[in-house]
Design a protein around this motif. Structure first.
Motif, PDB file in Angstrom:
ATOM      1  N   GLY A   1      34.825  52.253  16.833  1.00  0.00           N
ATOM      2  CA  GLY A   1      34.779  51.261  15.778  1.00  0.00           C
ATOM      3  C   GLY A   1      34.679  49.850  16.322  1.00  0.00           C
ATOM      4  N   LEU A   2      34.935  48.878  15.460  1.00  0.00           N
ATOM      5  CA  LEU A   2      34.745  47.479  15.815  1.00  0.00           C
ATOM      6  C   LEU A   2      35.620  46.997  16.970  1.00  0.00           C
ATOM      7  CD1 LEU A   2      34.324  45.939  12.258  1.00  0.00           C
ATOM      8  CD2 LEU A   2      32.554  46.504  13.918  1.00  0.00           C
ATOM      9  N   PRO A   3      36.864  47.478  17.162  1.00  0.00           N
ATOM     10  CA  PRO A   3      37.648  46.989  18.298  1.00  0.00           C
ATOM     11  C   PRO A   3      37.000  47.260  19.660  1.00  0.00           C
ATOM     12  CG  PRO A   3      39.093  48.051  16.728  1.00  0.00           C
ATOM     13  CD  PRO A   3      37.693  48.327  16.276  1.00  0.00           C
ATOM     14  N   ALA A   4      36.151  48.278  19.761  1.00  0.00           N
ATOM     15  CA  ALA A   4      35.497  48.591  21.031  1.00  0.00           C
ATOM     16  C   ALA A   4      34.197  47.827  21.238  1.00  0.00           C
ATOM     17  CB  ALA A   4      35.210  50.099  21.105  1.00  0.00           C
ATOM     18  N   VAL A   5      33.713  47.151  20.192  1.00  0.00           N
ATOM     19  CA  VAL A   5      32.418  46.477  20.281  1.00  0.00           C
ATOM     20  C   VAL A   5      32.454  45.330  21.285  1.00  0.00           C
ATOM     21  CG1 VAL A   5      30.708  45.149  18.990  1.00  0.00           C
ATOM     22  CG2 VAL A   5      31.760  47.150  17.960  1.00  0.00           C
ATOM     23  N   SER A   6      33.564  44.600  21.335  1.00  0.00           N
ATOM     24  CA  SER A   6      33.655  43.452  22.239  1.00  0.00           C
ATOM     25  C   SER A   6      33.470  43.870  23.690  1.00  0.00           C
ATOM     26  CB  SER A   6      35.010  42.760  22.066  1.00  0.00           C
ATOM     27  OG  SER A   6      35.151  41.691  22.967  1.00  0.00           O
ATOM     28  N   THR A   7      34.123  44.955  24.100  1.00  0.00           N
ATOM     29  CA  THR A   7      33.971  45.436  25.468  1.00  0.00           C
ATOM     30  C   THR A   7      32.557  45.937  25.716  1.00  0.00           C
ATOM     31  OG1 THR A   7      36.306  46.053  25.588  1.00  0.00           O
ATOM     32  CG2 THR A   7      34.827  47.090  27.169  1.00  0.00           C
ATOM     33  N   ALA A   8      31.996  46.662  24.756  1.00  0.00           N
ATOM     34  CA  ALA A   8      30.627  47.157  24.909  1.00  0.00           C
ATOM     35  C   ALA A   8      29.635  46.008  25.052  1.00  0.00           C
ATOM     36  CB  ALA A   8      30.248  48.045  23.718  1.00  0.00           C
ATOM     37  N   ALA A   9      29.783  44.974  24.231  1.00  0.00           N
ATOM     38  CA  ALA A   9      28.870  43.835  24.292  1.00  0.00           C
ATOM     39  C   ALA A   9      28.993  43.104  25.622  1.00  0.00           C
ATOM     40  CB  ALA A   9      29.152  42.883  23.133  1.00  0.00           C
ATOM     41  N   ALA A  10      30.220  42.921  26.100  1.00  0.00           N
ATOM     42  CA  ALA A  10      30.417  42.245  27.383  1.00  0.00           C
ATOM     43  C   ALA A  10      29.787  43.029  28.529  1.00  0.00           C
ATOM     44  CB  ALA A  10      31.910  42.051  27.639  1.00  0.00           C
ATOM     45  N   LEU A  11      29.941  44.349  28.500  1.00  0.00           N
ATOM     46  CA  LEU A  11      29.415  45.164  29.588  1.00  0.00           C
ATOM     47  C   LEU A  11      27.894  45.241  29.546  1.00  0.00           C
ATOM     48  CD1 LEU A  11      30.645  46.647  31.936  1.00  0.00           C
ATOM     49  CD2 LEU A  11      30.680  48.731  30.595  1.00  0.00           C
TER      50      LEU A  11
ATOM     51  N   GLU B   1      32.233  46.800  37.273  1.00  0.00           N
ATOM     52  CA  GLU B   1      33.682  46.986  37.395  1.00  0.00           C
ATOM     53  C   GLU B   1      34.412  45.664  37.240  1.00  0.00           C
ATOM     54  OE1 GLU B   1      37.472  48.500  37.974  1.00  0.00           O
ATOM     55  OE2 GLU B   1      35.606  49.612  37.607  1.00  0.00           O
ATOM     56  N   GLU B   2      33.891  44.616  37.866  1.00  0.00           N
ATOM     57  CA  GLU B   2      34.519  43.306  37.762  1.00  0.00           C
ATOM     58  C   GLU B   2      34.490  42.792  36.323  1.00  0.00           C
ATOM     59  OE1 GLU B   2      36.334  39.695  38.478  1.00  0.00           O
ATOM     60  OE2 GLU B   2      36.300  41.545  39.679  1.00  0.00           O
ATOM     61  N   ARG B   3      33.382  43.062  35.621  1.00  0.00           N
ATOM     62  CA  ARG B   3      33.280  42.586  34.235  1.00  0.00           C
ATOM     63  C   ARG B   3      34.310  43.255  33.344  1.00  0.00           C
ATOM     64  NH1 ARG B   3      33.966  40.120  30.775  1.00  0.00           N
ATOM     65  NH2 ARG B   3      32.610  39.123  29.218  1.00  0.00           N
ATOM     66  N   VAL B   4      34.517  44.554  33.504  1.00  0.00           N
ATOM     67  CA  VAL B   4      35.528  45.249  32.708  1.00  0.00           C
ATOM     68  C   VAL B   4      36.918  44.736  33.063  1.00  0.00           C
ATOM     69  CG1 VAL B   4      36.557  47.490  32.183  1.00  0.00           C
ATOM     70  CG2 VAL B   4      34.091  47.288  32.422  1.00  0.00           C
ATOM     71  N   HIS B   5      37.138  44.475  34.346  1.00  0.00           N
ATOM     72  CA  HIS B   5      38.444  43.936  34.765  1.00  0.00           C
ATOM     73  C   HIS B   5      38.721  42.603  34.084  1.00  0.00           C
ATOM     74  CE1 HIS B   5      41.823  42.807  37.309  1.00  0.00           C
ATOM     75  NE2 HIS B   5      41.187  41.670  37.593  1.00  0.00           N
ATOM     76  N   ARG B   6      37.724  41.714  34.053  1.00  0.00           N
ATOM     77  CA  ARG B   6      37.932  40.409  33.414  1.00  0.00           C
ATOM     78  C   ARG B   6      38.103  40.553  31.904  1.00  0.00           C
ATOM     79  NH1 ARG B   6      33.725  37.262  33.636  1.00  0.00           N
ATOM     80  NH2 ARG B   6      32.233  38.585  34.712  1.00  0.00           N
ATOM     81  N   GLN B   7      37.390  41.502  31.314  1.00  0.00           N
ATOM     82  CA  GLN B   7      37.537  41.737  29.878  1.00  0.00           C
ATOM     83  C   GLN B   7      38.949  42.234  29.554  1.00  0.00           C
ATOM     84  OE1 GLN B   7      35.248  40.964  27.725  1.00  0.00           O
ATOM     85  NE2 GLN B   7      36.060  41.840  25.832  1.00  0.00           N
ATOM     86  N   ASN B   8      39.482  43.106  30.398  1.00  0.00           N
ATOM     87  CA  ASN B   8      40.836  43.611  30.183  1.00  0.00           C
ATOM     88  C   ASN B   8      41.882  42.533  30.419  1.00  0.00           C
ATOM     89  OD1 ASN B   8      40.180  46.220  29.392  1.00  0.00           O
ATOM     90  ND2 ASN B   8      40.188  47.018  31.482  1.00  0.00           N
ATOM     91  N   LEU B   9      41.619  41.635  31.370  1.00  0.00           N
ATOM     92  CA  LEU B   9      42.547  40.534  31.606  1.00  0.00           C
ATOM     93  C   LEU B   9      42.631  39.638  30.372  1.00  0.00           C
ATOM     94  CD1 LEU B   9      44.384  39.002  33.574  1.00  0.00           C
ATOM     95  CD2 LEU B   9      42.351  37.764  34.374  1.00  0.00           C
ATOM     96  N   LEU B  10      41.466  39.358  29.770  1.00  0.00           N
ATOM     97  CA  LEU B  10      41.454  38.567  28.545  1.00  0.00           C
ATOM     98  C   LEU B  10      42.177  39.300  27.423  1.00  0.00           C
ATOM     99  CD1 LEU B  10      40.431  36.177  26.818  1.00  0.00           C
ATOM    100  CD2 LEU B  10      38.320  37.488  26.450  1.00  0.00           C
ATOM    101  N   ALA B  11      41.937  40.606  27.306  1.00  0.00           N
ATOM    102  CA  ALA B  11      42.585  41.386  26.240  1.00  0.00           C
ATOM    103  C   ALA B  11      44.101  41.375  26.394  1.00  0.00           C
ATOM    104  CB  ALA B  11      42.052  42.817  26.257  1.00  0.00           C
ATOM    105  N   SER B  12      44.594  41.484  27.625  1.00  0.00           N
ATOM    106  CA  SER B  12      46.040  41.493  27.838  1.00  0.00           C
ATOM    107  C   SER B  12      46.665  40.158  27.478  1.00  0.00           C
ATOM    108  CB  SER B  12      46.352  41.852  29.296  1.00  0.00           C
ATOM    109  OG  SER B  12      45.874  40.843  30.184  1.00  0.00           O
ATOM    110  N   ARG B  13      45.951  39.058  27.761  1.00  0.00           N
ATOM    111  CA  ARG B  13      46.471  37.736  27.405  1.00  0.00           C
ATOM    112  C   ARG B  13      46.520  37.548  25.892  1.00  0.00           C
ATOM    113  NH1 ARG B  13      46.266  34.090  31.742  1.00  0.00           N
ATOM    114  NH2 ARG B  13      46.814  35.306  33.600  1.00  0.00           N
TER     115      ARG B  13
END
Length: 391
Positions: free
Chosen positions: A192-202, A224-236
């Motif tokens: 669904g929509l919560p996963a779209v942000s990660t998909a678009a970034a990747l 791999e680095e892009r997903v790591h940065r996306q997860n860092l933003l999500a955690s913040r």
């Protein structure tokens, strides 16, 4: 209608395909007035065929209410007028009404139906607005790809678990790079929509890195680095961190019968050709976002691929599709049956056939996003131009 070169969501719509999940208003459109019209005729027929002790004329109150739920305000007004006019007409013919209270019941139904019709029309307009926004998002993440782009023929299909949103966490792309075509298909954890942000970034990262990086291992590290940065933003932001399974394939210009592949914990692709169906060796790598836990990135595999063979990559929306009895869709068995048919390995026919088979197997009830990508070498060549922003 055929699906070609990443033109998605164009599967024909027989009774067993995804259109069966759409609301009544979307499926029937301008013919929705037939239902209250049939109800009106039924009330008249019942009133005519029943004895005088059975007064069904008060059932006319149902007509405008049903019209309000299916039609627009103008049609609802028409049925309100018909219901109010029909009551004294039927009463004068068969004299079966129960008095003024029955007539007031019909009037009350009309009064209730008018605001309901207006509210329904406003809600439908809002849903169409949201669908338009979701469609724009889908076009950004899942862009069309020209035939022969990068020296490969490709076709794709995307079926979102959220039918109305039309977008989810699965993604794919084909990039024409100076080194040969690079393709990807991935599945973001969740749907669904919560996963779209990660998909678009990747996808955005892949489009740039696939065009710029000559080495597939470097491309893998960029993802791999892009997903790591996306997860860092999500955690913040207090959101859930996600991982991504994916397959990246490179069709090198200097090796027309070979491919390079990196598998980030995804199901291995199938290869279809004159000799039947085979499955590529499974990858030992962890999903994107988990390389630190797995001790590094997966290795790059160099594999043989004939010019007459087609690679099919699917997400788990295919392999984990279940029917009403809970049985999984057997993709390998279906491909073995399919490959013997004429032109079955053509990418557009292949994804169309598999997508239709999945929909039939599930009866149109999708619980997970579904993506399919078929790709093979093509004699048509539309090369990328080095030095320009990417394919």
């Amino acid at each position: 209608m055929r699906v070609r070169s990443a033109e998605v969501n164009r599967l024909p719509q027989p009774p067993s395909v995804p259109g069966t999940q759409l609301p009544v208003l979307v499926r029937y459109g301008h013919r929705s007035w037939l239902i209250p019209a049939v109800l009106l005729v039924a009330v008249v027929v019942v009133d005519a065929l029943t004895p005088s002790s059975f007064a069904s004329v008060s059932w006319l109150a149902l007509v405008p209410v049903v019209a309000a739920g299916l039609c627009g305000p103008p049609a609802t007004v028409v049925f309100c007028c018909l219901a109010i006019a029909m009551y004294p007409a039927l009463d004068s013919i068969w004299a079966k009404s129960q008095g003024v209270e029955d007539f007031l019941l019909v009037v009350a139904g009309c009064v209730l139906a008018l605001p309901l019709s207006v509210f329904r029309a406003q809600a439908a307009a809002y849903v169409r607005h949201l669908q338009g926004a979701a469609e724009t998002t889908r076009q950004v993440v899942l862009r069309p790809v020209p035939p022969g782009w990068g020296g490969v023929d490709s076709a794709a299909r995307y079926l979102a678990a959220d039918v109305e949103a039309r977008v989810g966490g699965d993604f794919y792309d084909v990039v024409a790079s100076p080194f040969g075509a690079r393709v990807v298909l991935g599945d973001v954890q969740g749907k669904g929509l919560p996963a779209v942000s990660t998909a678009a970034a990747l996808v955005g990262c892949f489009r740039e890195a696939a065009f710029r990086e000559p080495d597939l291992a470097t491309l893998a590290s960029r993802l791999e680095e892009r997903v790591h940065r996306q997860n860092l933003l999500a955690s913040r932001l207090g959101e859930e961190e996600r991982f991504v399974t994916a397959v990246v394939i490179w069709f090198p210009d200097d090796a027309p019968e070979e491919i390079e592949l990196v598998n980030f914990g995804h199901d291995s692709p199938h290869v279809l050709g004159p000799d039947g169906v085979r499955k590529l060796p499974p990858g030992s790598g962890a999903p994107l976002g988990l390389a630190g836990l797995a001790g590094g990135l997966p290795e790059v595999q160099r594999l043989r691929l004939g010019t007459d063979e087609t690679v099919l990559i699917v997400s788990d929306g295919v392999t984990e599709a279940r029917d009403r009895q809970g049985d999984f869709f057997d993709l390998r068995e279906y491909l073995d049956e399919l490959v013997g048919g004429p032109g079955a390995t053509a990418p557009e026919r292949l994804v169309e056939a598999v997508a239709a088979a999945v929909v039939r197997h599930t009866g149109g009830r999708r619980t997970d996003d579904t993506a399919l990508l078929a790709v093979r070498h093509s004699p048509v060549r539309l090369p990328a131009e080095p030095g320009r922003c990417g394919g």
